[in-house]
Write an enzyme that holds these catalytic residues in place. Structure first.
Site, PDB file in Angstrom:
ATOM      1  N   TRP A   1       0.880  -1.179   0.000  1.00  0.00           N
ATOM      2  CA  TRP A   1       0.000   0.000   0.000  1.00  0.00           C
ATOM      3  C   TRP A   1       0.918   1.231   0.000  1.00  0.00           C
ATOM      4  CZ3 TRP A   1      -1.702   2.818   4.851  1.00  0.00           C
ATOM      5  CH2 TRP A   1      -2.674   3.771   4.569  1.00  0.00           C
TER       6      TRP A   1
ATOM      7  N   ASP B   1      -0.158  -5.070   9.586  1.00  0.00           N
ATOM      8  CA  ASP B   1      -1.159  -4.081   9.208  1.00  0.00           C
ATOM      9  C   ASP B   1      -2.444  -4.853   8.906  1.00  0.00           C
ATOM     10  OD1 ASP B   1      -2.747  -2.133   8.177  1.00  0.00           O
ATOM     11  OD2 ASP B   1      -1.372  -1.492   6.594  1.00  0.00           O
TER      12      ASP B   1
ATOM     13  N   LYS C   1     -12.930  -0.553   6.571  1.00  0.00           N
ATOM     14  CA  LYS C   1     -13.568  -1.418   5.590  1.00  0.00           C
ATOM     15  C   LYS C   1     -14.526  -2.420   6.223  1.00  0.00           C
ATOM     16  CE  LYS C   1      -9.660  -0.744   4.373  1.00  0.00           C
ATOM     17  NZ  LYS C   1      -8.690   0.344   4.617  1.00  0.00           N
TER      18      LYS C   1
HETATM   19  N1  PLA Z   1      -3.440  -0.291   5.499  1.00  0.00           N
HETATM   20  C1  PLA Z   1      -3.742  -0.756   4.288  1.00  0.00           C
HETATM   21  C2  PLA Z   1      -3.033  -1.944   3.767  1.00  0.00           C
HETATM   22  C3  PLA Z   1      -4.746  -0.118   3.533  1.00  0.00           C
HETATM   23  O1  PLA Z   1      -5.030  -0.590   2.324  1.00  0.00           O
HETATM   24  C4  PLA Z   1      -5.406   1.014   4.051  1.00  0.00           C
HETATM   25  C5  PLA Z   1      -6.450   1.736   3.260  1.00  0.00           C
HETATM   26  C6  PLA Z   1      -5.044   1.437   5.344  1.00  0.00           C
HETATM   27  C7  PLA Z   1      -4.058   0.759   6.036  1.00  0.00           C
HETATM   28  C8  PLA Z   1      -5.618   2.624   6.021  1.00  0.00           C
HETATM   29  O2  PLA Z   1      -6.947   2.808   6.030  1.00  0.00           O
HETATM   30  P1  PLA Z   1      -7.632   3.709   7.159  1.00  0.00           P
HETATM   31  O3  PLA Z   1      -6.670   4.765   7.556  1.00  0.00           O
HETATM   32  O4  PLA Z   1      -8.859   4.238   6.533  1.00  0.00           O
HETATM   33  O5  PLA Z   1      -7.918   2.772   8.278  1.00  0.00           O
HETATM   34  N2  PLA Z   1      -6.366   1.650   1.881  1.00  0.00           N
HETATM   35  C9  PLA Z   1      -7.398   2.198   0.984  1.00  0.00           C
HETATM   36  C10 PLA Z   1      -7.651   3.681   1.184  1.00  0.00           C
HETATM   37  C11 PLA Z   1      -8.724   1.487   1.192  1.00  0.00           C
HETATM   38  C12 PLA Z   1      -6.436   4.553   1.253  1.00  0.00           C
HETATM   39  O6  PLA Z   1      -5.538   4.455   0.401  1.00  0.00           O
HETATM   40  O7  PLA Z   1      -6.411   5.355   2.187  1.00  0.00           O
HETATM   41  C13 PLA Z   1      -6.939   1.899  -0.453  1.00  0.00           C
HETATM   42  O8  PLA Z   1      -7.694   2.180  -1.384  1.00  0.00           O
HETATM   43  O9  PLA Z   1      -5.836   1.339  -0.620  1.00  0.00           O
END
Ligand code: PLA
Length: 441
Positions: free
Chosen positions: A172, A253, A289
């Site tokens: 991510w 995570d 989510k």
């Molecule tokens: N960790 C991972 C692996 C994630 O994919 C995301 C969110 C988070 C943490 C953090 O989310 P939060 O702060 O809302 O709890 N990823 C999303 C959104 C869903 C984003 O990028 O913020 C994504 O589309 O990858």
């Protein structure tokens, strides 16, 4: 004494207008002294434009597209099959309970809502886990997954200085921002094998073995983002062996608990397995989510440690970090999560809703696969149904993604990731033909 220039309101910047027109502040339209305004250039004029966020920037671009065919498969946000955001029934029920009990809006303690912290450790490790009973878990409610990761990153920077954080390649994208901004060095370990569209298992083990002892290893608890490829249980065993031999500190995570298998319990298998083996670890949790609490910012950072006294001191230092970052966390979503996790009948209902959401994604994944095969039977599309969680990692290159967006109005991240959580079944055929067409670019 204030000079004439700095005594002006801060927003006295003028738009470029023909010389004859009266000069007006662009924000509040009050008349601006022309002589002063022409001279005015911000002391921050040197600041360069930051690039749009690779994930959230996609939603911004999507909003500007007016085509009827437009599809936002960028951010991982669950939608119903009619493309509506979904508020879980258990969330509505918890909010009703909250209204009836007339809770106040006082500050929470720095470490957050006690009932939430208890519930979240329980959701992670399972009810009655020895580490919880023995008070070896330090839990701090933080600002969803991102804020929890950042508190953890700051903790590493302060108390484990010089240690390198190892991130999966790919991961991510925000992981890199978080550790960079916390001043913590990070490197990558091999994770994804393009050739097999699967786990680069040997490469991953080699890289973790080659990392200096006591490194921090960020692991996705389940439903790896962006690849949708998780280690098998046997492979987790081998990963835990290396982590143990090298004295590494795993940093899980957990952002998709429930979205890999549809079961909240099964999806906590990996961190529970590490806890079973008495490997000390850090775990960031997100309720964005699985409870659909995206905007409420509900999550926690946990430290599962070997002794209670250390856990107590670690918590105190995490409070110190949070105090300077945002002081104390928001209460509304934490109350919702604590009620849902803490009441057996609501917890059972949440599991059902979780299964329903994960099930819809699985169904649409299958539909997309079928449509892809129909469109181009010569290509092996089996990766689509092998991948798990919210995403499919398509293998589309940046120019191909460009084609998806420019020609087909499909908004997705540049790395080729699509969020199946945002795909209704009646758009799967269109998406499949857009993908097949874009692979020709
Ligand atoms: N960790 C991972 C692996 C994630 O994919 C995301 C969110 C988070 C943490 C953090 O989310 P939060 O702060 O809302 O709890 N990823 C999303 C959104 C869903 C984003 O990028 O913020 C994504 O589309 O990858």
């Amino acid at each position: 004494m204030l000079s004439g220039r700095s005594a002006l309101p801060l927003h006295s910047q003028t738009a470029r207008v023909p010389a004859a027109a009266p000069r007006r502040c662009v924000i509040c339209a009050h008349a601006v002294n022309a002589a002063v305004a022409t001279k005015q250039e911000s002391r921050l004029a040197f600041v360069e434009q930051a690039p749009p966020d690779p994930i959230l920037g996609v939603s911004e671009a999507f909003k500007r597209d007016t085509s009827d065919d437009r599809l936002n498969l960028g951010v991982g946000a669950y939608r119903t099959n009619d493309l509506k955001p979904y508020v879980l029934n258990v969330v509505k029920k918890a909010e009703k309970i909250m209204i009836e009990s007339e809770e106040n809006k006082e500050y929470l303690p720095i470490e957050g809502l006690a009932a939430f912290n208890k519930a979240t450790a329980q959701l992670l490790l399972g009810e009655g886990h020895p580490a919880i009973k023995e008070e070896r878990v330090a839990t701090l409610q933080s600002l969803s997954g991102t804020g929890s990761l950042r508190v953890g990153a700051d903790f590493i920077g302060k108390f484990l200085p010089g240690r390198t954080v190892y991130l999966s390649n790919p991961t991510w994208g925000n992981h890199k921002n978080i550790f960079t901004d916390a001043g913590v060095e990070w490197k990558e370990y091999r994770y994804f094998d393009k050739a097999t569209v699967g786990l680069a298992f040997e490469g991953m083990l080699e890289d973790l073995k080659a990392a200096p002892e006591g490194s921090i290893v960020v692991l996705h608890g389940c439903a790896h983002n962006p690849t949708g490829v998780d280690p098998t249980r046997e492979q987790w065993g081998a990963i835990a062996d290396v982590v143990e031999q090298k004295g590494h500190m795993p940093f899980f995570d957990v952002a998709y608990q429930g979205f890999a298998s549809g079961s909240l319990d099964d999806d906590a298998w990996a961190p529970r397995f590490f806890a079973e083996r008495s490997i000390e670890m850090m775990v960031a949790q997100s309720y964005s989510k699985n409870l659909g609490l995206y905007a409420e910012r509900v999550g926690a950072i946990n430290y599962v440690l070997a002794d209670a006294a250390a856990a107590k001191r670690v918590l105190s230092q995490n409070k110190r970090i949070a105090r300077a970052l945002y002081s104390n966390p928001p209460v509304h979503g934490a109350r919702i999560a604590s009620i849902v996790v803490g009441r057996p009948e609501l917890f059972a209902e949440w599991n059902e809703e979780m299964g329903m959401m994960a099930g819809r994604i699985k169904d649409v994944r299958q539909t997309l696969y079928d449509e892809l095969v129909k469109n181009n039977p010569d290509k092996d599309w089996s990766f689509v149904t092998r991948q798990i969680g919210m995403f499919s990692f398509t293998g589309l290159s940046p120019p191909q993604v460009e084609n998806m967006t420019q020609k087909h109005h499909v908004y997705m991240t540049k790395d080729g990731r699509i969020s199946l959580a945002g795909l209704p079944s009646n758009k799967a055929a269109n998406l499949a033909s857009a993908i097949v067409d874009s692979f020709k670019v």
